[in-house]
Design a protein around this motif. Structure first.
Motif, PDB file in Angstrom:
ATOM      1  N   SER A 133     -78.223 -11.025  -5.133  1.00 15.90           N
ATOM      2  CA  SER A 133     -79.470 -10.370  -5.532  1.00 15.90           C
ATOM      3  C   SER A 133     -80.376  -9.942  -4.385  1.00 15.90           C
ATOM      4  O   SER A 133     -81.546  -9.648  -4.590  1.00 15.90           O
ATOM      5  N   GLU A 134     -79.827  -9.872  -3.178  1.00 16.51           N
ATOM      6  CA  GLU A 134     -80.660  -9.420  -2.053  1.00 16.51           C
ATOM      7  C   GLU A 134     -80.353  -7.976  -1.677  1.00 16.51           C
ATOM      8  O   GLU A 134     -81.167  -7.306  -1.059  1.00 16.51           O
ATOM      9  N   GLY A 135     -79.155  -7.538  -2.053  1.00 13.79           N
ATOM     10  CA  GLY A 135     -78.774  -6.181  -1.668  1.00 13.79           C
ATOM     11  C   GLY A 135     -78.279  -5.389  -2.859  1.00 13.79           C
ATOM     12  O   GLY A 135     -78.340  -5.846  -4.009  1.00 13.79           O
ATOM     13  N   ILE A 136     -77.810  -4.177  -2.575  1.00 19.02           N
ATOM     14  CA  ILE A 136     -77.127  -3.374  -3.600  1.00 19.02           C
ATOM     15  C   ILE A 136     -75.663  -3.309  -3.188  1.00 19.02           C
ATOM     16  O   ILE A 136     -75.355  -2.968  -2.045  1.00 19.02           O
ATOM     17  N   TYR A 137     -74.797  -3.665  -4.104  1.00 20.70           N
ATOM     18  CA  TYR A 137     -73.352  -3.558  -3.866  1.00 20.70           C
ATOM     19  C   TYR A 137     -72.808  -2.767  -5.046  1.00 20.70           C
ATOM     20  O   TYR A 137     -72.803  -3.277  -6.174  1.00 20.70           O
ATOM     21  N   THR A 138     -72.451  -1.536  -4.787  1.00 23.26           N
ATOM     22  CA  THR A 138     -72.047  -0.680  -5.898  1.00 23.26           C
ATOM     23  C   THR A 138     -70.898   0.244  -5.508  1.00 23.26           C
ATOM     24  O   THR A 138     -70.766   0.622  -4.346  1.00 23.26           O
ATOM     25  N   SER A 139     -70.086   0.575  -6.492  1.00 22.30           N
ATOM     26  CA  SER A 139     -68.984   1.513  -6.266  1.00 22.30           C
ATOM     27  C   SER A 139     -68.951   2.495  -7.417  1.00 22.30           C
ATOM     28  O   SER A 139     -69.212   2.120  -8.563  1.00 22.30           O
ATOM     29  N   ILE A 140     -68.632   3.726  -7.086  1.00 18.28           N
ATOM     30  CA  ILE A 140     -68.560   4.763  -8.129  1.00 18.28           C
ATOM     31  C   ILE A 140     -67.192   5.435  -8.059  1.00 18.28           C
ATOM     32  O   ILE A 140     -66.617   5.569  -6.976  1.00 18.28           O
ATOM     33  N   ILE A 141     -66.703   5.808  -9.235  1.00 17.53           N
ATOM     34  CA  ILE A 141     -65.402   6.484  -9.307  1.00 17.53           C
ATOM     35  C   ILE A 141     -65.620   7.994  -9.385  1.00 17.53           C
ATOM     36  O   ILE A 141     -66.400   8.464 -10.216  1.00 17.53           O
ATOM     37  N   LEU A 142     -64.942   8.719  -8.505  1.00 18.93           N
ATOM     38  CA  LEU A 142     -64.976  10.191  -8.570  1.00 18.93           C
ATOM     39  C   LEU A 142     -63.554  10.704  -8.727  1.00 18.93           C
ATOM     40  O   LEU A 142     -62.593  10.063  -8.271  1.00 18.93           O
ATOM     41  N   ARG A 143     -63.457  11.852  -9.370  1.00 22.00           N
ATOM     42  CA  ARG A 143     -62.143  12.519  -9.473  1.00 22.00           C
ATOM     43  C   ARG A 143     -62.349  13.969  -9.023  1.00 22.00           C
ATOM     44  O   ARG A 143     -62.338  14.894  -9.848  1.00 22.00           O
ATOM     45  N   PRO A 144     -62.527  14.139  -7.723  1.00 25.35           N
ATOM     46  CA  PRO A 144     -62.924  15.464  -7.217  1.00 25.35           C
ATOM     47  C   PRO A 144     -61.756  16.455  -7.172  1.00 25.35           C
ATOM     48  O   PRO A 144     -60.633  16.069  -6.853  1.00 25.35           O
ATOM     49  N   PRO A 145     -62.076  17.711  -7.456  1.00 29.64           N
ATOM     50  CA  PRO A 145     -61.030  18.750  -7.434  1.00 29.64           C
ATOM     51  C   PRO A 145     -60.821  19.274  -6.021  1.00 29.64           C
ATOM     52  O   PRO A 145     -60.953  20.470  -5.764  1.00 29.64           O
ATOM     53  N   ILE A 146     -60.538  18.377  -5.083  1.00 22.23           N
ATOM     54  CA  ILE A 146     -60.336  18.801  -3.692  1.00 22.23           C
ATOM     55  C   ILE A 146     -59.029  18.191  -3.186  1.00 22.23           C
ATOM     56  O   ILE A 146     -58.484  17.292  -3.815  1.00 22.23           O
ATOM     57  N   SER A 147     -58.572  18.688  -2.038  1.00 30.35           N
ATOM     58  CA  SER A 147     -57.300  18.159  -1.534  1.00 30.35           C
ATOM     59  C   SER A 147     -57.572  16.873  -0.736  1.00 30.35           C
ATOM     60  O   SER A 147     -58.685  16.677  -0.219  1.00 30.35           O
ATOM     61  N   PRO A 148     -56.561  15.984  -0.622  1.00 32.73           N
ATOM     62  CA  PRO A 148     -56.772  14.702   0.058  1.00 32.73           C
ATOM     63  C   PRO A 148     -57.346  14.833   1.466  1.00 32.73           C
ATOM     64  O   PRO A 148     -58.127  13.995   1.892  1.00 32.73           O
TER      65      PRO A 148
END
Ligand code: BTN
Length: 326
Positions: A133-148
């Motif tokens: 509870s002292e920091g922010i730990y977050t992850s988001i999933i993206l599915r971008p239409p771009i090449s690796p």
């Protein structure tokens, strides 16, 4: 909507006024003991609620936990955080959780948040110190239409979003250290770890993990990073609302992601350059197997660092640990 959610909304609506258990029970068409149970559960969630036999209940303070409903309240995005937000009091690593979810088909915009990580991961196999509870730990999933091969751009994009969120809410001077360390007064306040899964020559998913030291007091920082890290609390002397910062990050991330998809990477890169005062500086960059020294000529359109050494040799570097030389 659950009774507990309705109860909370009502307690927030009447802002700081007492409400009797009987009234609440009648309003929600449940028993008084059910109300009492939900109040107990809200207290467990970190809401400060006073109870009085005569007067009933009063919400003194909302929770500082990064609860799903709190994050959603007033979140100005169309996709990010609008679907599922998966919240953990404690988990190994939000990036690890997000990768499992993405592998199971979780859609773009799914957000994972934790109060505490027991195996928070940093770049290059390092760990990310993640006290509760002292920091922010977050992850988001993206599915971008771009090449690796364009994936590194997403890390730069996320660092701009973190920098914008910090700047807009704290007004502190924020710097980005290439490729993606966020600094205040020369010390690291946030880091980004992007992980990618490819399927042939297209991206299946990208997980962008962000860790921010928000209300971490100096003594709580791990001794290994005490000289090089900072937190918003340490910089301002005041505790900072983590939820507001998390919301701002999701909103900026969505803005820059849309910009990237519709207008290309240049506008994102230009903003990144505003935050990074690295061009023209002499640096050394640790590339794991060797160290290079030289002057930064530019960050190119793909986010690579262009370095010219003393002999005039120019090298294009994808990632490394930068130290600014005087
Ligand atoms: C760095 O080394 O600078 C990157 C740090 C990234 C930390 C975040 S915290 C949330 C997400 N989950 C992890 O295990 N790591 C990232």
């Amino acid at each position: 909507m659950s009774t507990k959610q309705q109860l909370l909304i009502y307690l927030k609506e009447v802002k700081g006024a007492w409400v009797s258990g009987e009234f609440l029970a009648h309003k929600m068409t449940v028993s008084r003991s059910a109300i009492w149970k939900h109040i107990g559960s809200l207290k467990d969630d970190g809401y400060v609620i006073e109870s009085s036999r005569k007067k009933g209940y009063l919400l003194r303070q909302t929770s500082d936990l990064l609860l799903t409903d709190e994050i959603r309240e007033g979140l100005k995005t169309n996709v990010f955080g609008k679907g599922e937000i998966i919240y953990f009091r404690e988990t190994d690593s939000t990036n690890v959780r997000a990768k499992y979810l993405a592998g199971d088909g979780a859609p773009e915009g799914t957000v994972v948040v934790a109060e505490k990580q027991t195996q928070g991961r940093g770049r290059k196999g390092r760990s990310w110190f993640s006290p509760a509870s002292e920091g922010i730990y977050t992850s988001i999933i993206l599915r971008p239409p771009i090449s690796p091969n364009e994936a590194p751009k997403l890390t730069l994009m996320a660092s701009v979003a973190v920098a914008e969120a910090l700047l807009s809410l704290t007004k502190l001077k924020i710097n980005i250290k290439w490729p993606n360390d966020i600094l205040i007064n020369g010390r690291k306040v946030a880091g980004i770890l992007t992980e990618i899964s490819t399927d042939m020559d297209r991206i299946d998913y990208v997980v962008i993990g962000v860790g921010v030291n928000v209300n971490t007091p100096r003594q709580s920082l791990h001794p290994d990073i005490r000289q090089t890290a900072t937190s918003i609390l340490m910089e301002t002397g005041k505790p900072f609302p983590r939820i507001a910062l998390l919301r701002a990050y999701l909103e900026w991330l969505e803005i820059y992601y849309e910009t990237f998809k519709t207008k290309g990477f240049d506008p994102v890169m230009n903003r990144w350059k505003n935050f990074a005062d690295i061009i023209g500086r002499r640096i050394s960059v640790d590339l794991m197997d060797r160290v290079r020294m030289g002057e930064v000529l530019d960050i190119d359109k793909d986010g690579f660092l262009i370095l010219r050494d003393r002999e005039g040799t120019i090298e294009r570097i994808i990632s490394g640990d930068v130290t600014l030389l005087s």
